[in-house]
Design an enzyme around this catalytic site. Structure first.
Site, short mmCIF file in Angstrom:
data_model
loop_
_atom_site.label_atom_id
_atom_site.label_comp_id
_atom_site.label_asym_id
_atom_site.label_seq_id
_atom_site.Cartn_x
_atom_site.Cartn_y
_atom_site.Cartn_z
CB CYS A 153 5.35 2.00 7.47
SG CYS A 153 4.93 3.52 6.61
CG LEU A 154 6.56 0.95 1.36
CD1 LEU A 154 5.87 1.31 0.06
CD2 LEU A 154 7.71 -0.01 1.09
CD GLN A 208 3.47 5.73 2.66
OE1 GLN A 208 2.47 5.28 2.14
NE2 GLN A 208 4.40 4.97 3.18
CG HIS A 227 -0.44 1.43 7.47
ND1 HIS A 227 0.49 0.92 8.35
CD2 HIS A 227 0.27 2.24 6.63
CE1 HIS A 227 1.69 1.42 8.06
NE2 HIS A 227 1.59 2.21 7.01
CD GLU A 228 -0.89 2.68 2.81
OE1 GLU A 228 -0.40 3.83 2.85
OE2 GLU A 228 -0.21 1.66 2.91
N GLY A 270 0.83 -1.19 0.00
CA GLY A 270 0.00 0.00 0.00
C GLY A 270 0.87 1.24 0.00
CG HIS A 280 0.73 6.98 5.54
ND1 HIS A 280 1.89 7.37 6.18
CD2 HIS A 280 0.86 5.66 5.30
CE1 HIS A 280 2.68 6.30 6.32
NE2 HIS A 280 2.09 5.25 5.80
ZN ZN Z 1 2.87 3.33 5.76
#
Ligand code: ZN
Length: 187
Positions: free
Chosen positions: A91-92, A51, A133-134, A46, A137
């Site tokens: 998480c990225l 991000q 989660h997204e 995701g 962000h």
């Molecule tokens: Zn993330």
């Protein structure tokens, strides 16, 4: 299509609250395609526009094993949620860190597709975790915010040390980094 740079914790731009998408045009389509390419290359399941330093309410996800089911949620809202489930998240934007986080087990989400058409869906399992989660962000919130401040500080120091040692060199993202030892996926 182009790969975009992913911001990493504790970059203050990750704390920006995203604005609603109001125009559904060709540049938005290109942004969606670039975000998908960036997510697949990372690799993650995701990615939120926040991000990649675009502060619009837009997320892309693909939780399929075959990496062939991209989904786009624009201006997403959670209409209802049910149950609580804990799973290990990564998480990225917080590379190599995996922690158990509690989220609603099922959520009913309302969002727009890339053409601006509204839809509603009931999500559960990994997809429910990923979308929650997204969506965090888009509010400027990271999964490490659910941890103690002591733990979050330790993670910040670890990532900053790693960045210093790496210098100007780009991050190497080995395929193995897409999952933790227990198989948690990077969201
Ligand atoms: Zn993330």
């Amino acid at each position: 299509m182009a790969q975009l740079t992913i911001l990493e914790f504790p970059d203050p731009r990750l704390r920006t609250r995203a604005a609603p998408v109001q125009v559904f045009d060709a540049p938005l389509g290109r942004l969606i395609d670039d975000m998908l390419e960036t997510m697949y290359a990372a690799p993650g399941i995701g990615l939120a526009a926040t991000q990649v330093n675009v502060h619009l309410r837009l997320i892309v996800v693909d939780v399929s094993e075959t990496r062939s089911e991209p989904q786009v949620f624009i201006n997403p809202q959670i209409l209802a949620s049910e149950g609580v489930e804990q799973s290990e998240e990564g998480c990225l934007s917080v590379p190599q860190i995996f922690e158990p986080i509690e989220r609603a087990a099922c959520v009913r989400v309302r969002a727009q597709d890339r053409h601006g058409v509204w839809f509603e869906r009931d999500l559960d399992g990994l997809l429910a975790v990923c979308v929650q989660h997204e969506m965090d962000h888009l509010e400027g919130k990271l999964f490490v915010d659910y941890l103690s401040s002591l733990k979050r500080e330790r993670i910040r120091r670890r990532l900053e040390k790693e960045r210093r040692e790496r210098g100007a060199a780009p991050r190497v993202r080995p395929a193995a980094a897409a999952r933790s030892a227990t198989g948690a996926k990077v969201i």
